[in-house]
Design a protein around this motif. Structure first.
Motif, PDB file in Angstrom:
ATOM      1  N   LEU A  27       0.834  -1.187  -0.054  1.00 53.63           N
ATOM      2  CA  LEU A  27      -0.040   0.070  -0.021  1.00 53.63           C
ATOM      3  C   LEU A  27       0.756   1.193  -0.015  1.00 53.63           C
ATOM      4  O   LEU A  27       0.603   2.084  -0.744  1.00 53.63           O
ATOM      5  N   PRO A  28       1.545   1.559   0.972  1.00 53.60           N
ATOM      6  CA  PRO A  28       2.561   2.738   0.818  1.00 53.60           C
ATOM      7  C   PRO A  28       3.561   2.650  -0.247  1.00 53.60           C
ATOM      8  O   PRO A  28       4.208   3.752  -0.546  1.00 53.60           O
ATOM      9  N   ALA A  29       3.894   1.621  -1.007  1.00 48.01           N
ATOM     10  CA  ALA A  29       4.846   1.633  -1.852  1.00 48.01           C
ATOM     11  C   ALA A  29       4.379   2.590  -3.167  1.00 48.01           C
ATOM     12  O   ALA A  29       5.308   3.102  -3.753  1.00 48.01           O
ATOM     13  N   GLY A  30       3.214   2.818  -3.406  1.00 52.15           N
ATOM     14  CA  GLY A  30       2.828   3.603  -4.313  1.00 52.15           C
ATOM     15  C   GLY A  30       3.305   5.279  -4.467  1.00 52.15           C
ATOM     16  O   GLY A  30       4.032   5.575  -5.472  1.00 52.15           O
ATOM     17  N   TYR A  31       2.753   5.624  -3.318  1.00 48.98           N
ATOM     18  CA  TYR A  31       3.325   7.225  -3.079  1.00 48.98           C
ATOM     19  C   TYR A  31       4.695   7.353  -2.958  1.00 48.98           C
ATOM     20  O   TYR A  31       5.630   8.169  -3.514  1.00 48.98           O
ATOM     21  N   LEU A  32       5.375   6.239  -1.940  1.00 49.92           N
ATOM     22  CA  LEU A  32       6.846   6.434  -1.632  1.00 49.92           C
ATOM     23  C   LEU A  32       7.601   5.825  -2.806  1.00 49.92           C
ATOM     24  O   LEU A  32       8.694   6.399  -3.110  1.00 49.92           O
ATOM     25  N   GLY A  33       7.159   5.023  -3.589  1.00 47.03           N
ATOM     26  CA  GLY A  33       7.643   4.587  -4.753  1.00 47.03           C
ATOM     27  C   GLY A  33       7.885   5.606  -5.811  1.00 47.03           C
ATOM     28  O   GLY A  33       9.183   5.871  -6.238  1.00 47.03           O
ATOM     29  N   SER A  34       6.720   6.299  -5.853  1.00 49.03           N
ATOM     30  CA  SER A  34       6.794   7.224  -6.912  1.00 49.03           C
ATOM     31  C   SER A  34       7.935   8.502  -6.559  1.00 49.03           C
ATOM     32  O   SER A  34       8.613   8.833  -7.482  1.00 49.03           O
ATOM     33  N   SER A  35       7.778   8.712  -5.200  1.00 47.07           N
ATOM     34  CA  SER A  35       8.898   9.903  -4.998  1.00 47.07           C
ATOM     35  C   SER A  35      10.464   9.327  -5.043  1.00 47.07           C
ATOM     36  O   SER A  35      11.283  10.086  -5.341  1.00 47.07           O
ATOM     37  N   PHE A  36      10.488   8.000  -4.715  1.00 50.29           N
ATOM     38  CA  PHE A  36      11.901   7.236  -4.860  1.00 50.29           C
ATOM     39  C   PHE A  36      12.472   7.466  -6.163  1.00 50.29           C
ATOM     40  O   PHE A  36      13.390   7.863  -6.590  1.00 50.29           O
ATOM     41  N   TRP A  37      11.541   6.994  -7.036  1.00 50.48           N
ATOM     42  CA  TRP A  37      11.992   7.045  -8.456  1.00 50.48           C
ATOM     43  C   TRP A  37      12.173   8.471  -8.597  1.00 50.48           C
ATOM     44  O   TRP A  37      13.062   8.789  -9.788  1.00 50.48           O
ATOM     45  N   GLY A  38      11.519   9.467  -8.381  1.00 54.40           N
ATOM     46  CA  GLY A  38      11.783  10.640  -8.853  1.00 54.40           C
ATOM     47  C   GLY A  38      13.154  11.449  -8.218  1.00 54.40           C
ATOM     48  O   GLY A  38      13.846  11.778  -9.139  1.00 54.40           O
ATOM     49  N   MET A  39      13.555  10.800  -7.124  1.00 55.90           N
ATOM     50  CA  MET A  39      14.805  11.163  -6.644  1.00 55.90           C
ATOM     51  C   MET A  39      15.955  10.379  -7.496  1.00 55.90           C
ATOM     52  O   MET A  39      16.787  11.052  -7.965  1.00 55.90           O
ATOM     53  N   ALA A  40      15.867   9.010  -7.873  1.00 55.62           N
ATOM     54  CA  ALA A  40      16.541   8.354  -8.513  1.00 55.62           C
ATOM     55  C   ALA A  40      16.869   9.001  -9.990  1.00 55.62           C
ATOM     56  O   ALA A  40      17.854   9.103 -10.549  1.00 55.62           O
ATOM     57  N   LEU A  41      15.630   9.321 -10.511  1.00 56.47           N
ATOM     58  CA  LEU A  41      15.806  10.289 -11.906  1.00 56.47           C
ATOM     59  C   LEU A  41      16.416  11.376 -11.887  1.00 56.47           C
ATOM     60  O   LEU A  41      17.306  11.880 -12.799  1.00 56.47           O
ATOM     61  N   ILE A  42      16.290  12.165 -10.817  1.00 55.98           N
ATOM     62  CA  ILE A  42      17.041  13.589 -10.510  1.00 55.98           C
ATOM     63  C   ILE A  42      18.335  13.322 -10.526  1.00 55.98           C
ATOM     64  O   ILE A  42      19.271  13.933 -11.333  1.00 55.98           O
ATOM     65  N   LEU A  43      18.976  12.257  -9.694  1.00 49.17           N
ATOM     66  CA  LEU A  43      20.280  12.114  -9.700  1.00 49.17           C
ATOM     67  C   LEU A  43      20.806  11.578 -10.653  1.00 49.17           C
ATOM     68  O   LEU A  43      22.051  11.778 -11.354  1.00 49.17           O
ATOM     69  N   ALA A  44      20.087  10.771 -11.441  1.00 49.57           N
ATOM     70  CA  ALA A  44      20.646   9.973 -12.777  1.00 49.57           C
ATOM     71  C   ALA A  44      20.795  11.198 -14.008  1.00 49.57           C
ATOM     72  O   ALA A  44      21.542  10.986 -14.729  1.00 49.57           O
TER      73      ALA A  44
END
Length: 249
Positions: free
Chosen positions: A87-104
């Motif tokens: 359940l929390p993976a949706g919101y938190l996963g989206s923000s995590f991928w955002g962080m990963a893409l910014i750093l990439a």
């Protein structure tokens, strides 16, 4: 040893990073309610639903279907797995991928890897998508990423890194906005946080969990900004690794 301390700001590389981030943020906020951002919002919804699916698979569950709707909604139907993790993976996963893409986006090599991984994920989901909006999104963004990649490699139009950063910032901002919209401004009782509150016999209701998740999502954004300001030779554990990465770009 890796050095995570930010000693100086700001050299040319850091100014470019901050300026690009600020421009992307202003453009996103200015165009927030326009149709121009619709494809990027749908990509964010896709990564939200994909995070649910990944969490389900990691906890030995089965993903029955994924949907992304034109109204910026989505749904992932799962069977089995650890519900408290899914359940929390949706919101938190989206923000995590955002962080990963910014750093990439800081490095052309990592931007290429991020674009390739995103295209691969879209290609895989294309075969399990249950509605035409998600299928169209997958095909459309695979084509867009392919065109941008070709332009990057064959012309002087080098925008791959900026596209990856734009998608990353969009994910980070949309995740926080989505939590606010679902749980505060219009209070969706079918949101992930409300369902989590029902499953988890803790002191928090859905709004409380939404606030906690929103804080964590904002922290991901802050972490991406901090790490983005570090020099590459600060975060590489071995000097030779930095040299090899730079030699490819």
């Amino acid at each position: 040893m890796a050095n995570w301390e930010l000693k100086k700001c700001c050299n040319h590389e850091q100014v470019v990073f901050l300026t690009t981030t600020a421009v992307c943020t202003v453009v996103i906020l200015a165009l927030w309610r326009t149709v121009l951002l619709m494809p990027f919002k749908l990509v964010t919804v896709f990564l939200h639903e994909a995070s649910h699916a990944i969490a389900c698979k990691l906890t030995c569950g089965h993903v029955e279907e994924m949907q992304v709707h034109a109204n910026e909604g989505g749904m992932t139907t799962t069977r089995g797995g650890v519900y408290w993790f899914i359940l929390p993976a949706g919101y938190l996963g989206s923000s995590f991928w955002g962080m990963a893409l910014i750093l990439a986006s800081k490095n052309l090599l990592t931007a290429r890897i991020a674009a390739g991984c995103l295209a691969l994920a879209l290609f895989i989901v294309l075969f399990v998508a249950k509605n035409w909006t998600l299928r169209g999104l997958c095909v459309g963004f695979i084509i867009v990423l392919a065109v941008i990649w070709v332009l990057q490699e064959t012309t002087k139009i080098h925008i791959l890194r900026y596209m990856i950063m734009f998608i990353g910032i969009m994910n980070s901002l949309f995740s926080v906005y989505d939590i606010y919209g679902d749980l505060i401004s219009r209070r969706e009782h079918t949101s992930d946080a409300e369902k989590f509150a029902e499953e988890c016999p803790c002191f928090c209701n859905g709004v409380g969990w939404g606030i906690i998740w929103g804080i964590i999502s904002f922290m991901f954004l802050c972490i991406s900004m901090y790490l983005g300001l570090l020099k590459e030779n600060q975060i590489a554990a071995m000097p030779q690794l930095t040299y090899r990465i730079n030699s490819f770009v």
